[in-house]
Design a protein around this motif. Sequence first.
Motif, PDB file in Angstrom:
ATOM      1  N   VAL A   1       0.870  -1.171   0.000  1.00  0.00           N
ATOM      2  CA  VAL A   1       0.000   0.000   0.000  1.00  0.00           C
ATOM      3  C   VAL A   1       0.907   1.220   0.000  1.00  0.00           C
ATOM      4  O   VAL A   1       1.695   1.418   0.922  1.00  0.00           O
ATOM      5  CB  VAL A   1      -0.933   0.028   1.231  1.00  0.00           C
TER       6      VAL A   1
ATOM      7  N   GLU B   1       1.422   5.430  -0.349  1.00  0.00           N
ATOM      8  CA  GLU B   1       0.705   6.683  -0.196  1.00  0.00           C
ATOM      9  C   GLU B   1       1.449   7.787  -0.937  1.00  0.00           C
ATOM     10  O   GLU B   1       2.634   8.019  -0.708  1.00  0.00           O
ATOM     11  CB  GLU B   1       0.550   7.049   1.269  1.00  0.00           C
TER      12      GLU B   1
ATOM     13  N   ARG C   1      -4.003   6.749  -1.555  1.00  0.00           N
ATOM     14  CA  ARG C   1      -3.274   5.474  -1.492  1.00  0.00           C
ATOM     15  C   ARG C   1      -3.486   4.610  -2.718  1.00  0.00           C
ATOM     16  O   ARG C   1      -4.564   4.584  -3.294  1.00  0.00           O
ATOM     17  CB  ARG C   1      -3.722   4.696  -0.260  1.00  0.00           C
TER      18      ARG C   1
ATOM     19  N   LEU D   1      10.466  -8.751  -1.850  1.00  0.00           N
ATOM     20  CA  LEU D   1       9.758  -7.576  -1.361  1.00  0.00           C
ATOM     21  C   LEU D   1      10.546  -6.296  -1.633  1.00  0.00           C
ATOM     22  O   LEU D   1      10.006  -5.298  -2.105  1.00  0.00           O
ATOM     23  CB  LEU D   1       9.504  -7.742   0.138  1.00  0.00           C
TER      24      LEU D   1
ATOM     25  N   LEU E   1       9.395  -3.124  -3.887  1.00  0.00           N
ATOM     26  CA  LEU E   1       9.244  -1.803  -3.288  1.00  0.00           C
ATOM     27  C   LEU E   1      10.070  -0.775  -4.058  1.00  0.00           C
ATOM     28  O   LEU E   1       9.659   0.361  -4.257  1.00  0.00           O
ATOM     29  CB  LEU E   1       9.722  -1.881  -1.836  1.00  0.00           C
TER      30      LEU E   1
ATOM     31  N   HIS F   1       5.663   3.871   1.508  1.00  0.00           N
ATOM     32  CA  HIS F   1       4.891   2.639   1.713  1.00  0.00           C
ATOM     33  C   HIS F   1       4.292   2.622   3.105  1.00  0.00           C
ATOM     34  O   HIS F   1       4.936   2.959   4.086  1.00  0.00           O
ATOM     35  CB  HIS F   1       5.725   1.386   1.434  1.00  0.00           C
ATOM     36  N   LYS F   2       3.014   2.276   3.158  1.00  0.00           N
ATOM     37  CA  LYS F   2       2.283   2.295   4.422  1.00  0.00           C
ATOM     38  C   LYS F   2       2.051   0.880   4.936  1.00  0.00           C
ATOM     39  O   LYS F   2       1.838   0.665   6.117  1.00  0.00           O
ATOM     40  CB  LYS F   2       0.917   2.967   4.220  1.00  0.00           C
ATOM     41  N   GLU F   3       2.005  -0.051   4.024  1.00  0.00           N
ATOM     42  CA  GLU F   3       1.708  -1.414   4.424  1.00  0.00           C
ATOM     43  C   GLU F   3       2.389  -2.313   3.401  1.00  0.00           C
ATOM     44  O   GLU F   3       2.295  -2.073   2.201  1.00  0.00           O
ATOM     45  CB  GLU F   3       0.191  -1.622   4.392  1.00  0.00           C
ATOM     46  N   THR F   4       3.083  -3.321   3.881  1.00  0.00           N
ATOM     47  CA  THR F   4       3.625  -4.304   2.944  1.00  0.00           C
ATOM     48  C   THR F   4       3.273  -5.682   3.471  1.00  0.00           C
ATOM     49  O   THR F   4       3.322  -5.930   4.669  1.00  0.00           O
ATOM     50  CB  THR F   4       5.162  -4.215   2.822  1.00  0.00           C
ATOM     51  N   ARG F   5       2.875  -6.538   2.569  1.00  0.00           N
ATOM     52  CA  ARG F   5       2.598  -7.912   2.978  1.00  0.00           C
ATOM     53  C   ARG F   5       3.231  -8.845   1.978  1.00  0.00           C
ATOM     54  O   ARG F   5       3.153  -8.632   0.777  1.00  0.00           O
ATOM     55  CB  ARG F   5       1.095  -8.180   3.051  1.00  0.00           C
ATOM     56  N   PHE F   6       3.862  -9.861   2.523  1.00  0.00           N
ATOM     57  CA  PHE F   6       4.480 -10.850   1.650  1.00  0.00           C
ATOM     58  C   PHE F   6       4.015 -12.229   2.088  1.00  0.00           C
ATOM     59  O   PHE F   6       4.022 -12.540   3.274  1.00  0.00           O
ATOM     60  CB  PHE F   6       6.004 -10.750   1.734  1.00  0.00           C
TER      61      PHE F   6
ATOM     62  N   SER G   1     -11.613  -2.274   4.863  1.00  0.00           N
ATOM     63  CA  SER G   1     -10.365  -2.316   4.109  1.00  0.00           C
ATOM     64  C   SER G   1     -10.568  -3.270   2.940  1.00  0.00           C
ATOM     65  O   SER G   1     -11.587  -3.935   2.834  1.00  0.00           O
ATOM     66  CB  SER G   1      -9.239  -2.818   5.007  1.00  0.00           C
TER      67      SER G   1
ATOM     68  N   ARG H   1      -9.361  -6.114   2.250  1.00  0.00           N
ATOM     69  CA  ARG H   1      -9.575  -7.502   2.628  1.00  0.00           C
ATOM     70  C   ARG H   1     -11.006  -7.714   3.109  1.00  0.00           C
ATOM     71  O   ARG H   1     -11.647  -8.702   2.788  1.00  0.00           O
ATOM     72  CB  ARG H   1      -8.620  -7.902   3.746  1.00  0.00           C
TER      73      ARG H   1
END
Lengths: 421, 301
Positions: free
Chosen positions: A53, A55, A100, A111, A115, A233-238, A369, A371
């Motif tokens: 995510v 911003e 966002r 990752l 990014l 970056h506000k949120e990273t998911r791997f 959100s 999800r």
Amino acid sequence: MNRRTVRGLVFVALVVAATATTVHFEGRERLAETGGRSPLRLGMDLQGGVMLVMEVQEPATGPLTPQVVEDARLAMERRIDQLGIVEPVVESLKGDNWRRIIVSLPGVTDLESALNVVGRQGSLSFKLNGVTVLSGGDLLAEANAGFSSRTREPAVHIVLKPAHAREFARITREHVGEMIEIYLDDEPVVGGVIQTEIPDGRGEISGGDIDLKKAAEISAILRGGVLPAPVEHKETRFVDPTLGAEISRKSLIAGVIGIAAVFAYMVAFYRMPGVLACLALSLYIGIVAAVFMSLGATLSLAGIAGFILSIGMAVDANIIIFERIKEELRSGKRVRSAVEAGFTRAWSAILDGNATTLIAAAILFYFGSTRVQGFALTLSIGILTSMFTAIVITRILLRAVTDPRTSLGPRFFGALGGERK
Amino acid sequence: MITQFRFMSRSRLFLTISGVAIVVSIAALLIGGLNLGIDFTSGTLFWLKFERDVMPDEIRQVLADPVLADLKLGKGMIQRIGEQQFTLRVPSLQPDQQDRVMDALRAAFGRVSSRGVDQVDPRIGSELTRNALVSVIIASVGILIYIALRFEFRFGVAGLLALVHDVLITLGFFALTRVEVNSAFVAALLTVVGYSINDTIIVFDRIRENLRVRKEDLGSLVDRSINETLLRSINTSGTTLIAVIALLIFGAPTIRDFTLALLVGIASGTYSSIFIASPIWYEWKIWDRKRERAAAMVPKK
């Protein structure tokens, strides 16, 4: 069988055919898209990959507007397209979160590199003796990853646009023997002493820590274009693809067991009508899958959970109706009229009950959100579909089996628990 | 139905039991609070897989290594989630810092694979909390309005109170058990809201219908309505709970907070639709009737 029953059964057959056709063709299309992995578009949590995510921040040149965010989104999309990722999703969020951008990269496991490609502003500048002489996001005509013609090391070949190439030729002609460096954002990527005039605006970025991966990253950034504003970056998911596969498998098993158990419960409790409810429920599962595929919606873990939950709730309408029919039978009605009365009287309860759940799902969709939205979507599709299958389909089937002119007639209504008068 | 349960004669008892449960829940929430996951608190969560059996303390030792001192990892929250698999929660880390942690772990344990890394910015967490609160409130108001229009205002309020009851019990359960909650938990709570009100409405629908048909003592009318819908309530909860339990046992561990919340919420929702919503409506209706009668007895001036 009377005409109404026949018409009803034809209708059911048509719905089944339409559902099967949709699932078949949409499923084949998706299978082709995903390289045979899944007939449904799967979310990051199920197939593994990187989700970011980002911003967009205030640009240096002016205020942050939706257009700036959209330009940033397009640049990110172009950059990712350079990397050959299957089915990436780059979308900006709505409402309060309009600044966002959410980036999903299925199958990607690096990752940091992701990014880098998405988040770097990507502005190229040339510095002569430490002073910027050429800069901007619009300098290049071409950028390609490859190998250096001199050192055979990984490199990014760049070609300046004609106007900038002429300017560059002038600079290199006038400053032979001086130091020139190329910066990507604030980081020097290559530099050296000017040996001779460079007339054609061609150059290469190589050396240092530039390996094949890095070269591909830089060329993707340069080809995709500069971001109009800095992003954070506000949120990273791997999720590792093997973990995703494990979660999909587990959810599938849970779904099959859950559905089988609900079927068993319904048949054990309601016998023949229970079997009909299971048929309607199977159709329900098919329709939800068809709607899901047609919308091109992405199935996430939360979506699966919402779906399994909706199966439990989908039988609710049938349970309400069957209990009502039992009551009508007990009050002395004959089977056919008990069935009709059961459906009519159960309607208000089913409508009001589902309407309130839909209110909750709609609000979940609006405020949730990403999800949570997936979950709300499956729940809503589930509620609407279940009202259709439980009321329309089950009714046609029940009418057919209680038709006095068919041999199936009165033998089965006993299962509803009523005493035959 | 042959057996007729007389719910209304015990209505005060049920209301008291639930009252106590709610007080306990609120106390647990105020004292311990919820065990918030990184979706709410921000931070970095690793999902690690080791090649051999590892004790959480061994992982902590690695985190305490002076090499990583500048990352201020603290003790880290370590949770075993499968064979040789752990989740490790530490304060927010940048990707290169995440790599350093992985390198340190590999130096200590040999092959360690990272099966997942989640990193959440602090502002996202507070937005999530705010959005969750706003959506629960708006959903409740929307439902209240719907019921007030389709039924009557008293039903709306009674249904809403039953709903608040279920949400509080679910929150209280999580505060007491310390199970970690993440964004999926919010979805579960909203589902509980929808389910609870759905369940309540089926009973109210029957009361509404019986009120139209027959004149009888209000208490026995409510009792009869609940009894008539009792099998439906049990069967619907039964099938839904079967599906949820299948998810809880066989499903992915990453949404355990979600399924567990549904389990508690749906159980509470079934209870409240029978033992809470109708008694509240009944007591209120009786009280209103008494007041009307009292008002009628006052001589007009």
